[in-house]
Design an enzyme around this catalytic site. Structure first.
Site, PDB file in Angstrom:
ATOM      1  N   GLU A 185      14.696 -15.298   0.364  1.00  0.00           N
ATOM      2  CA  GLU A 185      15.112 -16.380   1.267  1.00  0.00           C
ATOM      3  C   GLU A 185      14.069 -17.495   1.307  1.00  0.00           C
ATOM      4  O   GLU A 185      14.336 -18.589   1.759  1.00  0.00           O
ATOM      5  CB  GLU A 185      15.247 -15.855   2.706  1.00  0.00           C
ATOM      6  CG  GLU A 185      16.406 -14.938   2.939  1.00  0.00           C
ATOM      7  CD  GLU A 185      16.343 -14.395   4.370  1.00  0.00           C
ATOM      8  OE1 GLU A 185      15.742 -15.044   5.255  1.00  0.00           O
ATOM      9  OE2 GLU A 185      16.869 -13.286   4.579  1.00  0.00           O
ATOM     10  N   ASP A 219       0.835  -1.202   0.000  1.00  0.00           N
ATOM     11  CA  ASP A 219       0.000   0.000   0.000  1.00  0.00           C
ATOM     12  C   ASP A 219       0.873   1.258   0.000  1.00  0.00           C
ATOM     13  O   ASP A 219       1.871   1.330   0.737  1.00  0.00           O
ATOM     14  CB  ASP A 219      -0.870  -0.033   1.269  1.00  0.00           C
ATOM     15  CG  ASP A 219      -1.965   1.010   1.275  1.00  0.00           C
ATOM     16  OD1 ASP A 219      -2.812   0.959   0.382  1.00  0.00           O
ATOM     17  OD2 ASP A 219      -1.973   1.860   2.186  1.00  0.00           O
TER      18      ASP A 219
HETATM   19  C1  GLC Z   1      -4.255   3.014  -0.693  1.00  0.00           C
HETATM   20  C2  GLC Z   1      -5.450   2.090  -0.569  1.00  0.00           C
HETATM   21  C3  GLC Z   1      -6.619   2.906  -0.129  1.00  0.00           C
HETATM   22  C4  GLC Z   1      -6.311   3.490   1.216  1.00  0.00           C
HETATM   23  C5  GLC Z   1      -5.012   4.294   1.187  1.00  0.00           C
HETATM   24  C6  GLC Z   1      -4.522   4.570   2.562  1.00  0.00           C
HETATM   25  O1  GLC Z   1      -4.396   3.966  -1.676  1.00  0.00           O
HETATM   26  O2  GLC Z   1      -5.659   1.412  -1.765  1.00  0.00           O
HETATM   27  O3  GLC Z   1      -7.806   2.161  -0.086  1.00  0.00           O
HETATM   28  O4  GLC Z   1      -7.344   4.328   1.620  1.00  0.00           O
HETATM   29  O5  GLC Z   1      -3.986   3.589   0.542  1.00  0.00           O
HETATM   30  O6  GLC Z   1      -4.053   3.403   3.154  1.00  0.00           O
END
Ligand code: GLC
Length: 565
Positions: free
Chosen positions: A280, A207
């Site tokens: 790993e 993310d």
């Molecule tokens: C990314 C995710 C989204 C979330 C954001 C904060 O863009 O896909 O859904 O709100 O990160 O974590």
């Protein structure tokens, strides 16, 4: 197993809250996923990616993680997780989980400890606490804005009750950003990676993989002039950006490349470190980057040979249904990723964007993250939107590389526009006081059985977002036996894609085609998509698949066909 499975994989995104609910509380769960894996095996995908199911106050639907090593009771237990992985693997489906390393929840023990500790303490040093500006420190430390609207800083009350330092949150105020220059943070995430790798996951979708490192000194951000540089406009197609062309629908200035919090060089060091750690482990574990950066040549940095394996192709997602733009973005993608030896990826929908069964036909500007609702204009009819989406999917699934499918698109689900205000839950909606609808419209729980309570989402009638009545006609059981259904189109395309090894192929453009057409050969298949209003003549060859019924050797508007040729 094919070597390097991820180079050609069709990966299905599960949004756990909305996939299947085993216990009837209206919230999807891990046991629900396990019970429905048969449907995904039948669909013909290679892997699933699960959005977060970790312990979380759910202020951002689980992207606010309070405990990275446990399952939120809403979704079940670690034992449910293990059972889900075992069942997926038994069915030949790999499992990718979401890792959220840019920020935690404010309920995380580290953040709670930071609040209780003094300015300058080791506890605060895991996050980005700073003194405010102005004589009394009452102004935010810099001018950065939250992606969800409003300022990216929140001021805390110190232990003695007086207003004190500020902390950075690029997203909601409940999502404090970690300080990735802190070795303790790095160690912690290495350990979290191992925790899930040891449980058998096949990889991580990372993310905000472009945001973890911030420019030194946290300088103010001066956005580039509008329409000029692509720096501040995340989601611009490469070419529109490079040519300074007017902004296309779907563009946001929040996911850009030149801001002092996006795409800093330092992030790559982290991924090199993680790559060594993943290597790993046996079995080709992967890292996939969510990096909203442009142009594509820059995204390719995330997938250099010693970094991640895949990066989402948001330039493709944000390309309008226009043949010239599609040809360009396909060329750019193949070139940019090939230059670093990585496969291209393709994606049309996910849990953050308006579903492509609606989005590709919207005629008014609609920046990413703003969503659609009752006040939105330029919306297509359901039929027109779906027709174009089916054509777009048939085009995408013929491209070489790895394709991502977002749950529900195989049913042709549109964006849900008419959610009542009181049902909306996206922090974007709250942080902009309803000015932006946010992302709830693409997150409505799935319909499985047309006449069951909650359309078969769960055993009860409960659903955390209300499901529209239209779900009855789009439910999986209605589509399953219908060869003309969207579900059948996805299943047929995925089967042919696998059988003809399209994922491992190459694009060879077909000369002499009308301007409104995207036409190429991939191996022994010719693919032709008509993005224009007028029908075009089909090239020679037996039709293997078409997104709409064909009448003779003519390809109607908004239709894609695959031919054996
Ligand atoms: C990314 C995710 C989204 C979330 C954001 C904060 O863009 O896909 O859904 O709100 O990160 O974590």
């Amino acid at each position: 197993m094919t070597p390097e499975w991820w180079r050609t994989a069709a990966i299905y995104q599960i949004y756990p809250r909305s996939f299947a609910d085993a216990n009837g509380d209206g919230m999807g769960d891990l046991a629900g996923i396990t019970s429905r894996l048969g449907a995904l095996q039948e669909l013909g995908i290679d892997a699933i990616w699960l959005s977060p199911f970790y312990t979380s106050p759910q202020r951002d639907a689980g992207y606010d993680v309070a405990d990275y090593r446990d399952v939120d009771p809403l979704f079940g237990t670690l034992a449910d997780f293990d059972a889900m992985v075992a069942e997926s693997h038994a069915r030949g489906i790999r499992v990718i989980v979401d890792l959220v390393p840019n920020h935690s929840s404010d309920a995380h023990v580290w953040f709670q400890a930071a609040l209780a500790a003094a300015p300058g303490s080791a506890e605060r040093a895991r996050y980005l606490f700073r003194d405010g500006r102005g004589d009394d420190g009452s102004e935010a430390p810099n001018n950065w804005k939250s992606v969800f609207g409003g300022p990216a800083w929140t001021r805390v009350l110190e232990a003695d009750g007086t207003p004190g330092q500020w902390y950075l949150h690029l997203f909601d105020s409940s999502q404090p950003d970690f300080d990735w220059t802190n070795e303790e943070v790095r160690d912690e995430f290495r350990d979290i990676l191992r925790f899930w790798l040891d449980r058998g996951v096949d990889g991580f979708r990372v993310d905000v993989a472009h945001g973890m490192v911030k420019a030194e000194g946290l300088p103010d951000y001066t956005p580039p002039a509008e329409g000029g540089s692509m720096g501040g406009a995340g989601g611009l197609t490469t070419d529109a950006a490079a040519s300074g062309a007017p902004l296309e629908p779907g563009i946001s200035d929040e996911h850009g490349g030149s801001a002092p919090y996006w795409a800093q060089d330092g992030v790559h060091e982290i991924y090199r470190d993680w790559r060594l750690l993943l290597d790993e482990y046996p079995g080709e574990r992967v890292l996939a980057a969510e990096a909203w950066v442009d142009p594509l040549s820059r995204v390719a940095k995330w997938v250099r040979p010693d970094e991640m394996h895949q990066a989402f192709n948001f330039a493709y997602l944000e390309t309008p249904w226009n043949a010239a733009a599609l040809r360009r973005v396909i060329d750019d993608s193949l070139d940019a990723f090939a230059a670093v030896g990585a496969p291209s990826t393709w994606v049309l929908s996910n849990h953050d964007v308006v579903r492509h069964a609606t989005r590709l036909s919207v005629t008014e500007a609609n920046p990413q993250g703003h969503g659609l609702g009752p006040r939105s204009k330029g919306l297509p009819s359901f039929e027109a939107g779906l027709r174009r989406a089916r054509a777009a999917t048939a085009l995408m699934l013929a491209l070489p590389g790895s394709a991502y499918i977002y749950q529900g698109e195989e049913l042709g689900l549109p964006e849900v526009i008419d959610l009542p205000d009181g049902a909306r839950q996206d922090p974007t909606w709250f942080r902009t006081a309803g000015e932006r609808y946010g992302r709830d419209g693409c997150r409505v729980p799935l319909p499985w059985e047309s006449s069951a309570p909650s359309y078969g989402f769960g055993p009860a009638d409960a659903s955390w977002l209300p499901q529209p009545e239209q779900w009855a006609s789009l439910a999986r059981d209605v589509q399953r036996g219908d060869p003309a259904s969207t579900l059948s189109l996805y299943r047929d395309a995925l089967a042919l894609r696998r059988e003809r090894r399209l994922g491992a192929g190459a694009v060879e453009w077909l000369p002499g085609q009308p301007e409104s057409v995207v036409a190429f050969r991939n191996g022994d298949i010719v693919v032709i998509a008509n993005t224009g209003d007028a029908p075009v003549e089909l090239p020679a060859g037996e039709v293997l698949l078409s997104s709409e019924p064909l009448d003779g050797r003519v390809l109607p508007a908004d239709t894609t066909a695959w031919l054996a040729a």
